[in-house]
Motif scaffolding. Sequence first.
Motif, PDB file in Angstrom:
ATOM      1  N   LEU A  93       0.823  -1.203   0.000  1.00  0.00           N
ATOM      2  CA  LEU A  93       0.000   0.000   0.000  1.00  0.00           C
ATOM      3  C   LEU A  93       0.862   1.260   0.000  1.00  0.00           C
ATOM      4  O   LEU A  93       0.563   2.224  -0.713  1.00  0.00           O
ATOM      5  CB  LEU A  93      -0.910  -0.001   1.238  1.00  0.00           C
ATOM      6  N   THR A  94       1.932   1.264   0.781  1.00  0.00           N
ATOM      7  CA  THR A  94       2.763   2.452   0.955  1.00  0.00           C
ATOM      8  C   THR A  94       4.002   2.457   0.057  1.00  0.00           C
ATOM      9  O   THR A  94       4.899   3.273   0.251  1.00  0.00           O
ATOM     10  CB  THR A  94       3.188   2.594   2.428  1.00  0.00           C
ATOM     11  N   PRO A  98       3.200   3.879  -8.352  1.00  0.00           N
ATOM     12  CA  PRO A  98       1.864   3.343  -8.659  1.00  0.00           C
ATOM     13  C   PRO A  98       1.856   1.814  -8.666  1.00  0.00           C
ATOM     14  O   PRO A  98       2.798   1.178  -9.149  1.00  0.00           O
ATOM     15  CB  PRO A  98       1.574   3.894 -10.060  1.00  0.00           C
ATOM     16  N   THR A  99       0.778   1.236  -8.140  1.00  0.00           N
ATOM     17  CA  THR A  99       0.616  -0.214  -8.125  1.00  0.00           C
ATOM     18  C   THR A  99      -0.754  -0.561  -8.706  1.00  0.00           C
ATOM     19  O   THR A  99      -1.733   0.159  -8.490  1.00  0.00           O
ATOM     20  CB  THR A  99       0.732  -0.788  -6.703  1.00  0.00           C
ATOM     21  N   CYS A 118      -3.590  -2.287  -3.645  1.00  0.00           N
ATOM     22  CA  CYS A 118      -2.999  -1.633  -4.818  1.00  0.00           C
ATOM     23  C   CYS A 118      -3.705  -0.305  -5.073  1.00  0.00           C
ATOM     24  O   CYS A 118      -4.852  -0.102  -4.672  1.00  0.00           O
ATOM     25  CB  CYS A 118      -3.121  -2.533  -6.040  1.00  0.00           C
ATOM     26  N   ASP A 119      -3.022   0.589  -5.762  1.00  0.00           N
ATOM     27  CA  ASP A 119      -3.594   1.906  -6.037  1.00  0.00           C
ATOM     28  C   ASP A 119      -4.740   1.847  -7.043  1.00  0.00           C
ATOM     29  O   ASP A 119      -5.704   2.602  -6.939  1.00  0.00           O
ATOM     30  CB  ASP A 119      -2.503   2.843  -6.588  1.00  0.00           C
ATOM     31  N   PHE A 120      -4.612   0.958  -8.019  1.00  0.00           N
ATOM     32  CA  PHE A 120      -5.609   0.840  -9.077  1.00  0.00           C
ATOM     33  C   PHE A 120      -5.995  -0.618  -9.260  1.00  0.00           C
ATOM     34  O   PHE A 120      -5.178  -1.515  -9.056  1.00  0.00           O
ATOM     35  CB  PHE A 120      -5.060   1.387 -10.400  1.00  0.00           C
ATOM     36  N   LYS A 151     -10.582   3.929   1.138  1.00  0.00           N
ATOM     37  CA  LYS A 151     -10.678   4.100  -0.312  1.00  0.00           C
ATOM     38  C   LYS A 151     -12.097   4.221  -0.853  1.00  0.00           C
ATOM     39  O   LYS A 151     -12.282   4.688  -1.976  1.00  0.00           O
ATOM     40  CB  LYS A 151      -9.951   2.942  -1.009  1.00  0.00           C
ATOM     41  N   LYS A 209       2.764  10.075  -4.588  1.00  0.00           N
ATOM     42  CA  LYS A 209       2.318   8.933  -3.785  1.00  0.00           C
ATOM     43  C   LYS A 209       2.459   9.225  -2.290  1.00  0.00           C
ATOM     44  O   LYS A 209       1.625   8.791  -1.480  1.00  0.00           O
ATOM     45  CB  LYS A 209       3.118   7.681  -4.161  1.00  0.00           C
ATOM     46  N   TRP A 212      -0.561  10.516  -0.245  1.00  0.00           N
ATOM     47  CA  TRP A 212      -1.495   9.539   0.308  1.00  0.00           C
ATOM     48  C   TRP A 212      -0.873   8.780   1.477  1.00  0.00           C
ATOM     49  O   TRP A 212      -1.552   8.504   2.460  1.00  0.00           O
ATOM     50  CB  TRP A 212      -1.948   8.577  -0.788  1.00  0.00           C
TER      51      TRP A 212
END
Length: 253
Positions: A93-94, A98-99, A118-120, A151, A209, A212
């Motif tokens: 997550l951190t 981008p993931t 994951c981010d997306f 989220k 990133k 966030w």
Amino acid sequence: MSAYTIEKREKGYLLFTITRSEKRNAINYEVMKGLEEAINRASESDIRALIITGEEDHAFCSGGDLSVFHLLHTKEEAYSMLSKMAAILYSLLTLPIPTVALINGTVVGGGCELAVSCDFRLARKGIKAGFVQGKQAITTGWGGGSILTEKLPTAIAMKLLMEAELHTAEELKEAGFIDGLFEKEAIQVCEAYLEKMLEKDLSVLQSYKRLWIRKWEENKLRERIEEEVKNCALLWESDAHHDYVKTFMKKRL
């Protein structure tokens, strides 16, 4: 035969694939180790994104492998496994790039916890997904529930967790859990989705990133995940959960 592969692609991203299609790409200790390795490698200066997917197209990830984890009976035994995976998912997550969870097949339980970390999330049309842990008489235990609250709007996240049902990718896109849908050529679709990001300087991606990451730190997300792990460990040793596991294992025979 390895439970995962890690590939560095020419476009500047790392591709992690769970290669346990015969187990519906369920997570065992070897997959955990692979995720740790992928996260560490994704910190290298020439990597701009990390994509996670599953082998073939039947399942992205079916969560924890109960054929392995059914040996865990007490809350202490469960906590050891749950906390280890929660730490891995928090690191994912951190991760300051981008993931993407490239959801090529059905994703349930802990697989959804992996995806939400994951981010997306890009999903193949027609697949189903769900935080079904409630049907197993436990809750999310890898931090996925806490991450979901960060989220998605409260009512949507609460409904997904408490109902413990499967939903179509189309429904989950409308709910905001899925960011994009595809029909075929998953990798190409994912590369196109990331194209503009992969063109940017790494320091730009990392700086954004961290906006966030700082928010999650201020919201004490790591501490909340720890509480989630402890609560799940308590439920894990309950008779209701052990009865579910016994029934599941009998069906597998």
